[in-house]
Scaffold this motif. Structure first.
Motif, short mmCIF file in Angstrom:
data_model
loop_
_atom_site.label_atom_id
_atom_site.label_comp_id
_atom_site.label_asym_id
_atom_site.label_seq_id
_atom_site.Cartn_x
_atom_site.Cartn_y
_atom_site.Cartn_z
N PRO A 61 0.82 -1.22 0.00
CA PRO A 61 0.00 0.00 0.00
C PRO A 61 0.85 1.27 0.00
CG PRO A 61 -0.92 -1.61 1.50
CD PRO A 61 0.38 -2.18 1.01
N ASP A 62 0.30 2.32 -0.57
CA ASP A 62 1.05 3.58 -0.72
C ASP A 62 1.53 4.15 0.61
OD1 ASP A 62 0.66 3.40 -3.43
OD2 ASP A 62 -1.14 4.66 -3.42
N SER A 63 0.83 3.81 1.69
CA SER A 63 1.21 4.35 3.00
C SER A 63 2.46 3.69 3.57
CB SER A 63 0.05 4.18 3.99
OG SER A 63 -0.25 2.80 4.17
N PHE A 92 -5.06 -2.26 6.01
CA PHE A 92 -6.46 -2.30 5.64
C PHE A 92 -6.82 -1.18 4.67
CE2 PHE A 92 -6.98 -4.13 10.12
CZ PHE A 92 -6.76 -5.41 9.65
N GLY A 93 -7.51 -1.55 3.60
CA GLY A 93 -7.90 -0.57 2.60
C GLY A 93 -6.84 -0.30 1.55
N GLY A 94 -5.63 -0.79 1.77
CA GLY A 94 -4.56 -0.59 0.81
C GLY A 94 -4.51 -1.73 -0.20
N THR A 95 -3.73 -1.54 -1.25
CA THR A 95 -3.62 -2.53 -2.31
C THR A 95 -2.27 -3.22 -2.26
OG1 THR A 95 -5.09 -1.29 -3.78
CG2 THR A 95 -3.64 -2.92 -4.81
N ARG A 122 -3.89 -15.12 0.65
CA ARG A 122 -4.50 -14.83 -0.64
C ARG A 122 -3.63 -15.42 -1.75
NH1 ARG A 122 -8.63 -10.94 -1.31
NH2 ARG A 122 -8.36 -11.56 -3.49
N ARG A 123 -4.26 -15.91 -2.77
CA ARG A 123 -3.56 -16.44 -3.94
C ARG A 123 -3.77 -15.48 -5.10
NH1 ARG A 123 -5.74 -19.80 -7.97
NH2 ARG A 123 -4.17 -20.80 -9.30
N LEU A 124 -2.66 -15.00 -5.66
CA LEU A 124 -2.72 -14.09 -6.79
C LEU A 124 -2.27 -14.82 -8.04
CD1 LEU A 124 -1.24 -10.84 -5.17
CD2 LEU A 124 -3.63 -11.56 -5.36
N THR A 125 -2.86 -14.45 -9.16
CA THR A 125 -2.57 -15.09 -10.43
C THR A 125 -2.27 -14.03 -11.48
OG1 THR A 125 -4.88 -15.07 -11.15
CG2 THR A 125 -4.16 -16.95 -9.83
N ALA A 126 -1.91 -14.50 -12.67
CA ALA A 126 -1.66 -13.57 -13.77
C ALA A 126 -2.91 -12.77 -14.10
CB ALA A 126 -1.17 -14.33 -15.00
N ASP A 127 -4.09 -13.36 -13.94
CA ASP A 127 -5.35 -12.66 -14.21
C ASP A 127 -5.74 -11.72 -13.08
OD1 ASP A 127 -5.62 -14.00 -16.63
OD2 ASP A 127 -6.68 -15.68 -15.70
N GLN A 128 -5.27 -12.02 -11.87
CA GLN A 128 -5.58 -11.17 -10.72
C GLN A 128 -4.31 -10.98 -9.90
OE1 GLN A 128 -8.52 -12.74 -8.03
NE2 GLN A 128 -8.87 -10.77 -7.03
N PRO A 129 -3.44 -10.06 -10.32
CA PRO A 129 -2.14 -9.89 -9.66
C PRO A 129 -2.16 -9.02 -8.40
CG PRO A 129 -2.26 -8.45 -11.55
CD PRO A 129 -3.54 -9.23 -11.53
N GLY A 130 -3.33 -8.51 -8.01
CA GLY A 130 -3.40 -7.66 -6.83
C GLY A 130 -4.76 -7.73 -6.17
N PHE A 131 -4.85 -7.17 -4.97
CA PHE A 131 -6.13 -7.14 -4.25
C PHE A 131 -6.09 -6.02 -3.22
CE2 PHE A 131 -3.38 -9.55 -1.54
CZ PHE A 131 -3.80 -9.34 -0.24
N VAL A 132 -7.27 -5.58 -2.82
CA VAL A 132 -7.42 -4.59 -1.77
C VAL A 132 -7.60 -5.33 -0.45
CG1 VAL A 132 -8.81 -2.69 -0.88
CG2 VAL A 132 -8.41 -2.89 -3.34
N VAL A 133 -6.79 -4.99 0.55
CA VAL A 133 -6.85 -5.67 1.85
C VAL A 133 -8.14 -5.27 2.56
CG1 VAL A 133 -5.70 -6.01 4.06
CG2 VAL A 133 -4.33 -5.62 1.99
#
Length: 332
Positions: A61-63, A92-95, A122-133
């Motif tokens: 996250p940017d913070s 929380f709220g960060g990516t 969390r499992r990340l894939t090439a189709d979903q490389p990120g998520f918001v916590v």
């Protein structure tokens, strides 16, 4: 069973020098552990790609402010590094994103703590490389994450798949095959749950050796004519698969121990992981049988030379498994 010709094609693919691709297909791993208020320890492990780290990078996250991060070191299989970040606003709220993951064929496991000793995977894939916590991961999110982890683990576990493949080749009777697969499922579910809950524990190194030996045993029986096979293996394959399934379950438990379980949802996460393992196993069996059915129509010659194809398959399976035995003993 007359599907052996196509199964042999699958075996030949498994028998190729997969080590060249194995590292590139290994999952990346990112762990964020709470040190104190606002500080997190970051552990990052990336697969090896032709002697260099795979070009993927975690973005927090940017913070978060990262202190000087040391360069990764090679541990014999992948590249690892660890450092500390300051995230005064929390996660929380960060990516969280794995930059470059969309250009690969690998996955990434992200394990982050919501509180000391309370982690979420969390499992990340090439189709979903990120998520918001999320502020509070729900039960459904925990369930789906661990189901996906179970499917991924079984489909990437060549030793477990090779055991199932050998079982498919060995057991001719459809009813006995169903009972053998069911017994294998029941057995590894028992030891997976027992070991994960801490009721007993065995070192992983000898467990991995016995898993490889179980494949050697099936290959040995497969190489014999049916009339010369062990009576127990021939008449009661479910008993054999149950016994070896107990050992394979310990292997699954070792993988789950490395991933970790959320403290508040241990039973659900354990159940979901086991569901994922079963789904992955059924997907593999369905794929093998479908390939076999197609090959039987396109290459009817394989049905007329069923015994020769089975014998060749047994030697391929046994050779791969014997190599794993030697490799794993050498790694003690």
């Amino acid at each position: 069973m007359t599907l052996r010709g196509a199964m042999l094609l699958l075996l030949l693919a498994l028998a190729q020098p997969v080590r060249v691709l194995a590292h590139a297909l290994d999952p990346a791993y990112l762990e964020l552990s709470i040190l104190d208020a606002g500080r997190w320890r970051v552990t990052w492990r990336v697969p090896d790609l032709n002697g260099t780290p795979m070009p993927i990078t975690p973005r927090l996250p940017d913070s978060c402010e990262t202190n000087d991060a040391p360069g990764p070191h090679f541990d014999g299989r992948g590249w690892s590094t660890a450092y500390v970040v300051n995230c005064q606003a929390g996660l929380f709220g960060g990516t969280i994103r794995i930059e470059g993951l969309e250009n690969t064929r690998t996955d990434a496991l992200v394990r982050y703590e919501t509180a000391p000793d309370q982690a979420v995977i969390r499992r990340l894939t090439a189709d979903q490389p990120g998520f918001v916590v999320p502020a509070d991961p729900g039960h459904f999110e925990v369930f789906t994450s661990y189901v996906a982890l179970g499917v991924t683990h079984i489909l990437e576990g060549l030793d477990h798949l090779l055991f199932v493949l050998a079982l498919l080749l060995l057991v001719r009777n459809a009813r006995r095959l169903i009972w053998a697969i069911t017994a294998f499922t029941l057995a590894h579910s028992i030891t997976l749950a027992a070991a994960t809950m801490g009721w007993f524990n065995l070192p992983s190194a000898p467990v991995e050796v016995v898993i490889a030996l179980s494949i050697v045993f099936l290959a040995w029986e497969l190489a014999k004519p049916p009339e010369r096979r062990d009576p127990v293996a021939e008449r009661l394959p479910a008993l054999v698969s149950f016994g070896f399934g107990l050992i394979h379950g310990l292997g699954f438990a070792g993988a789950l121990h490395e991933i970790g379980l959320p403290e508040r949802d241990v039973p659900m996460a354990l159940f979901a992981f086991n569901v994922g393992v079963e789904l992955g196993q059924l997907l593999f069996i369905a794929a093998v049988l479908a390939i076999g059915a197609a090959a039987r129509r396109m290459v009817p010659l394989t049905a007329r030379h069923d015994r020769g194809v089975t014998c060749l398959a047994s030697y391929l399976i046994g050779s791969i498994a014997a190599f794993w035995v030697i490799e794993r003993i050498n790694g003690f």
